[in-house]
Design an enzyme around this catalytic site. Structure first.
Site, PDB file in Angstrom:
ATOM      1  N   SER A 159    -151.741   9.683 -14.226  1.00 29.25           N
ATOM      2  CA  SER A 159    -153.200   9.650 -14.307  1.00 29.25           C
ATOM      3  C   SER A 159    -153.629   9.815 -15.751  1.00 29.25           C
ATOM      4  O   SER A 159    -152.854  10.262 -16.611  1.00 29.25           O
ATOM      5  CB  SER A 159    -153.817  10.757 -13.445  1.00 29.25           C
ATOM      6  OG  SER A 159    -153.351  12.028 -13.850  1.00 29.25           O
TER       7      SER A 159
ATOM      8  N   GLY B 139    -154.049   7.867 -18.194  1.00 35.16           N
ATOM      9  CA  GLY B 139    -153.319   7.155 -19.228  1.00 35.16           C
ATOM     10  C   GLY B 139    -151.975   7.738 -19.585  1.00 35.16           C
ATOM     11  O   GLY B 139    -151.287   7.210 -20.479  1.00 35.16           O
TER      12      GLY B 139
ATOM     13  N   GLU C 107    -162.095   0.204 -10.421  1.00 36.45           N
ATOM     14  CA  GLU C 107    -161.990  -0.190 -11.818  1.00 36.45           C
ATOM     15  C   GLU C 107    -161.668  -1.676 -11.914  1.00 36.45           C
ATOM     16  O   GLU C 107    -160.700  -2.150 -11.307  1.00 36.45           O
ATOM     17  CB  GLU C 107    -160.905   0.621 -12.527  1.00 36.45           C
ATOM     18  CG  GLU C 107    -161.145   2.126 -12.501  1.00 36.45           C
ATOM     19  CD  GLU C 107    -159.999   2.893 -13.124  1.00 36.45           C
ATOM     20  OE1 GLU C 107    -159.317   2.326 -14.009  1.00 36.45           O
ATOM     21  OE2 GLU C 107    -159.783   4.050 -12.733  1.00 36.45           O
TER      22      GLU C 107
ATOM     23  N   GLU D 145    -157.599  -0.769 -10.737  1.00 42.48           N
ATOM     24  CA  GLU D 145    -157.192   0.358  -9.906  1.00 42.48           C
ATOM     25  C   GLU D 145    -158.406   0.858  -9.128  1.00 42.48           C
ATOM     26  O   GLU D 145    -159.537   0.412  -9.358  1.00 42.48           O
ATOM     27  CB  GLU D 145    -156.609   1.505 -10.758  1.00 42.48           C
ATOM     28  CG  GLU D 145    -155.291   1.150 -11.429  1.00 42.48           C
ATOM     29  CD  GLU D 145    -154.692   2.312 -12.209  1.00 42.48           C
ATOM     30  OE1 GLU D 145    -155.348   3.377 -12.309  1.00 42.48           O
ATOM     31  OE2 GLU D 145    -153.572   2.160 -12.720  1.00 42.48           O
TER      32      GLU D 145
ATOM     33  N   ASP E  42    -164.578   9.662 -13.205  1.00 45.65           N
ATOM     34  CA  ASP E  42    -165.021  10.248 -14.471  1.00 45.65           C
ATOM     35  C   ASP E  42    -166.236   9.511 -15.035  1.00 45.65           C
ATOM     36  O   ASP E  42    -167.209  10.136 -15.477  1.00 45.65           O
ATOM     37  CB  ASP E  42    -163.896  10.178 -15.510  1.00 45.65           C
ATOM     38  CG  ASP E  42    -162.723  11.076 -15.166  1.00 45.65           C
ATOM     39  OD1 ASP E  42    -162.906  11.996 -14.347  1.00 45.65           O
ATOM     40  OD2 ASP E  42    -161.625  10.854 -15.714  1.00 45.65           O
ATOM     41  N   THR E  43    -166.172   8.179 -15.063  1.00 48.60           N
ATOM     42  CA  THR E  43    -167.265   7.402 -15.645  1.00 48.60           C
ATOM     43  C   THR E  43    -168.560   7.573 -14.867  1.00 48.60           C
ATOM     44  O   THR E  43    -169.640   7.361 -15.397  1.00 48.60           O
ATOM     45  CB  THR E  43    -166.901   5.913 -15.706  1.00 48.60           C
ATOM     46  OG1 THR E  43    -166.674   5.426 -14.375  1.00 48.60           O
ATOM     47  CG2 THR E  43    -165.654   5.681 -16.530  1.00 48.60           C
TER      48      THR E  43
ATOM     49  N   ARG F  51    -161.233  17.909 -22.127  1.00 55.28           N
ATOM     50  CA  ARG F  51    -162.638  17.572 -21.886  1.00 55.28           C
ATOM     51  C   ARG F  51    -163.353  18.828 -21.392  1.00 55.28           C
ATOM     52  O   ARG F  51    -163.030  19.362 -20.333  1.00 55.28           O
ATOM     53  CB  ARG F  51    -162.732  16.443 -20.863  1.00 55.28           C
ATOM     54  CG  ARG F  51    -164.113  15.871 -20.717  1.00 55.28           C
ATOM     55  CD  ARG F  51    -164.086  14.575 -19.921  1.00 55.28           C
ATOM     56  NE  ARG F  51    -163.602  14.766 -18.581  1.00 55.28           N
ATOM     57  CZ  ARG F  51    -162.884  13.879 -17.896  1.00 55.28           C
ATOM     58  NH1 ARG F  51    -162.542  12.747 -18.460  1.00 55.28           N
ATOM     59  NH2 ARG F  51    -162.490  14.128 -16.666  1.00 55.28           N
TER      60      ARG F  51
END
Length: 416
Positions: A163, A165, A283, A296, A303-304, A386
């Site tokens: 996950s 990246g 995505e 995906e 998140d976005t 984050r």
């Protein structure tokens, strides 16, 4: 299964018991929305003081990838509904829970498919016919070489399970493949179990942009939100905005692809006797020629989608809570609340250092109209993490993005 009569006040007389598996910033917002609808929530994560644990009725700390620990937690809580918020979960225990009549969101089968790039890609492309980049799977360095030669260079290599990246790299020639293989093995999920991870090798697409289409499956069917534009760094979200400035035909195609994959996953859930309710983050790649490819799907708020906390009448978290609890979600529930011809944006606040992070200057950061800020309250940062999100609205995409940068620049962040 849990029906509306079992929901907490005002929808019923018996509180619905919910177990959140994962208690990050997305889980925190989901918990708040569930509690607003009268549910009782226990939030679990691998560390003390996780964001959702700070607001839930109860919390637990455990390794959710450990089947015995997870099974013991489910036995202790006896939840009506389990909501996975992260991927590092022993999915076989979710199937056992579903077999016992516990509602897993969106379903135990969907959770298992979406965390496995091989199963998801086979379903999306080979079963449902969605367009994707050319790809191959490989279980050894020799197979990776054959797969890379089949799809061509440059190519992208990812572990089957990872996950944000992790483990992802780009190989520009055969000389890069050994390093890419090693990176995939380091970045895969459960990298300490001594096993070899299969990888997916994909052709490098002529990418113009990336989209997320939040798609909601509920008791009234499947609906979508306005598409969200995004910018990533190293495979992790950094900015998003809604709506996006693309041709209406592209946006309609994006919506149709999102509905197609979500409906396909929900069919799998139904075949297993499960609901399939919840928010999905689909995505998509937008190519330079305007065509779209499926990438995906996340079987949970994305998140976005944090931008929806300022852009929509109901955020992705409120939509998820409603869907999970059996409340119908219609297309009108997903509408934007910002003025027509304006844009909302979000920007991740990523902090680097080692220790506890403190924030000052919040009054400066929020001095401009159309700005909001969410600080997640994570107990510490080690490396980079984050720790918050800046939100804004403006008359254009660039102005909204600039305002979120201004919010971040106005904060003074110390790690000590």
């Amino acid at each position: 299964m849990v029906n509306n009569h079992a929901l907490g006040s005002p929808l019923g007389t018996q509180r619905t018991k919910i177990l959140m598996l994962g208690s990050g910033e997305l889980g925190r917002e989901i918990v708040i929305e569930l509690m607003r609808l009268g549910a009782w929530v226990c939030a679990a994560d691998s560390y003390e003081g996780a964001p959702a644990a700070q607001v839930a009725h109860e919390s637990r700390v455990l390794d959710m990838a450990n089947p015995d620990r997870l099974d013991a937690l489910i036995d202790e809580i006896q939840p009506d509904i389990i909501i996975p918020e992260v991927e590092a979960i022993a999915t076989q225990e979710l199937q056992k829970a579903a077999d016992r009549g516990i509602q897993v969101t969106p379903s135990s089968q969907i959770a298992a498919i979406c965390m496995d790039r091989e199963r998801l890609r086979v379903l999306a492309h080979e079963s449902l016919g969605l367009p994707t980049t050319p790809y191959r799977f490989a279980g050894s360095l020799d197979e990776l070489l054959a797969g890379a030669q089949a799809v061509g260079f440059p190519c992208v290599i990812k572990p089957i399970m990872s996950s944000s990246g992790h483990g992802q790299s780009v190989a520009r020639s055969a000389d890069d493949l050994e390093a890419s293989w090693d990176e995939a093995q380091r970045g895969r999920r459960s990298a300490d179990d001594g096993e070899i991870s299969r990888v997916i090798v994909e052709a490098f697409a002529p990418l113009q942009s990336e989209l997320t289409v939040l798609t909601v499956s509920s008791s009234s069917g499947t609906v979508t939100c306005e598409a969200i534009g995004q910018r990533q760094e190293d495979g992790d979200y950094r900015e998003s905005w809604q709506p996006v400035d693309l041709d209406s035909s592209v946006l309609e195609k994006a919506r149709a692809l999102a509905v197609q994959i979500v409906d396909g996953l929900v069919d799998v859930a139904h075949g297993n006797g499960e609901r399939g309710w919840g928010v999905f983050g689909v995505e998509l790649f937008v190519l330079t020629d305007g065509s779209l490819l499926f990438n995906e799907v996340s079987p949970r708020p994305h998140d976005t989608g944090m931008v929806t906390m300022i852009s929509q009448r109901l955020s992705e978290f409120a939509l998820h809570a409603r869907a999970v609890l059996g409340i119908p979600v219609t297309q009108s529930d997903t509408r934007l609340s910002i003025p027509q011809s304006s844009t909302a944006a979000s920007r991740a606040i990523v902090v680097e250092g080692d220790g506890e992070a403190t924030f000052t200057g919040v009054e400066r950061a929020l001095s401009e109209q159309g700005t909001e800020l969410r600080l997640f309250g994570k107990p510490s940062v080690h490396g980079h993490r984050r720790m918050g999100v800046a939100l804004s609205t403006a008359s254009s995409i660039q102005d909204a993005r600039n305002k979120t940068q201004t919010i971040v620049d106005a904060l003074t962040i110390r790690v000590h």
